[in-house]
Scaffold this motif. Structure first.
Motif, short mmCIF file in Angstrom:
data_model
loop_
_atom_site.label_atom_id
_atom_site.label_comp_id
_atom_site.label_asym_id
_atom_site.label_seq_id
_atom_site.Cartn_x
_atom_site.Cartn_y
_atom_site.Cartn_z
N ARG A 2 -30.64 20.55 -27.60
CA ARG A 2 -29.34 21.03 -27.16
C ARG A 2 -28.38 21.05 -28.34
NH1 ARG A 2 -27.12 19.50 -21.15
NH2 ARG A 2 -28.73 20.65 -20.02
N LEU A 17 -22.71 25.81 -25.29
CA LEU A 17 -23.81 24.86 -25.24
C LEU A 17 -25.12 25.63 -25.14
CD1 LEU A 17 -24.41 21.78 -25.11
CD2 LEU A 17 -24.48 22.02 -22.62
N GLN A 19 -29.50 25.52 -25.18
CA GLN A 19 -30.72 24.75 -24.98
C GLN A 19 -31.87 25.55 -25.57
OE1 GLN A 19 -31.25 21.64 -23.09
NE2 GLN A 19 -33.22 21.77 -24.15
N ASN A 20 -32.45 25.04 -26.66
CA ASN A 20 -33.55 25.72 -27.34
C ASN A 20 -33.21 27.18 -27.64
OD1 ASN A 20 -35.14 23.38 -27.20
ND2 ASN A 20 -35.89 23.94 -25.16
N THR A 22 -31.09 29.15 -26.12
CA THR A 22 -30.58 29.91 -24.98
C THR A 22 -29.21 29.39 -24.59
OG1 THR A 22 -32.80 30.33 -24.14
CG2 THR A 22 -30.99 30.57 -22.59
N LEU A 24 -26.46 28.12 -22.43
CA LEU A 24 -26.35 27.51 -21.10
C LEU A 24 -24.98 27.72 -20.49
CD1 LEU A 24 -28.09 24.03 -21.57
CD2 LEU A 24 -29.06 26.12 -20.58
N ASP A 48 -23.27 18.42 -18.42
CA ASP A 48 -23.40 17.09 -19.03
C ASP A 48 -22.26 16.82 -19.99
OD1 ASP A 48 -25.81 16.67 -17.63
OD2 ASP A 48 -26.97 17.62 -19.25
N ALA A 52 -25.01 16.80 -26.60
CA ALA A 52 -26.00 17.60 -27.33
C ALA A 52 -26.69 16.76 -28.39
CB ALA A 52 -25.31 18.80 -27.98
N ASP A 53 -27.79 17.31 -28.92
CA ASP A 53 -28.55 16.67 -29.99
C ASP A 53 -28.03 17.04 -31.36
OD1 ASP A 53 -30.60 15.63 -28.10
OD2 ASP A 53 -31.05 17.77 -27.85
#
Length: 208
Positions: A2, A17, A19-20, A22, A24, A48, A52-53
């Protein structure tokens, strides 16, 4: 992975945000001023609360205050989440987000204050800088920029000064960050002001 993207360097304020790779969720608004008041609620509205990472942040150039707000928020979240923080340029974000199909090169110009604009040229295939970032008057920028297509809030002033070119008025948007080549969004998360600060320290006079 993320990735949270923060953009506060110009009159716009946006977060995204991923995810891989994409998208979100995404929030974008043209606020002018008050980025600090808008940014945290925008992040909190993401899934959330934007956790994120990896955090990517627009380091400028643009508004001195806006740049500081975004970088400080990114660093704070990165510290709390134990996530690395990386930076990118607002001009690169504009170029990547609104690049016209088939254009081999273009320039981005945004308002920089004091009658000047921040300007930089980019080439396609893959996108890469053709020149260094400069802060110039529209007239000086018109003399130094050869590209026909000019993006950004300062594009109209540049094209008017030199008398030719195509204007595409664009704002940076966090949702376009993944379009920036990875090597151009992996910079240190430090402010990129583009010129010296407006405020100067007062001179100190020593009495004889």
């Amino acid at each position: 992975m993320r990735i949270l993207v923060i953009e506060t360097a110009t009159a716009a304020c946006s977060v995204a945000l991923f995810q891989n790779g994409t998208l979100l969720a995404h929030n974008h608004d043209v606020v002018g001023r008050g980025h600090a008041e808008h940014l945290i609620p925008m992040i909190g509205a993401l899934p959330d609360q934007g956790r994120a990472d990896l955090i990517l942040v627009d380091c400028g150039p643009g508004s001195f205050t806006g740049v500081r707000v975004g970088v400080a928020a990114a660093r704070g979240l990165g510290l709390g989440w134990k996530a690395p923080v990386q930076g990118f340029s607002s001009l690169a974000l504009i170029a990547a987000g609104d690049w016209p199909d088939g254009a081999p090169a273009l320039a981005v110009a945004i308002n920089g204050g004091h009658g000047q604009i921040f300007v930089q040229s980019f080439a396609a295939g893959p996108m890469r800088p053709l020149s260094d970032l400069k802060s110039l008057t529209p007239e000086a920028a018109g003399d130094s920029v050869a590209e026909h297509i000019i993006l950004g809030s300062g594009a109209e002033a540049l094209v008017a000064a030199r008398g030719h070119g195509e204007v595409i008025a664009s704002d940076p948007d966090a949702k376009n960050a993944m379009k920036i080549p990875e090597n151009m969004r992996s910079e240190r998360a430090t402010p990129l002001y583009g010129r010296a600060p407006d405020a100067k320290p007062p001179s100190i006079r020593i009495a004889p």
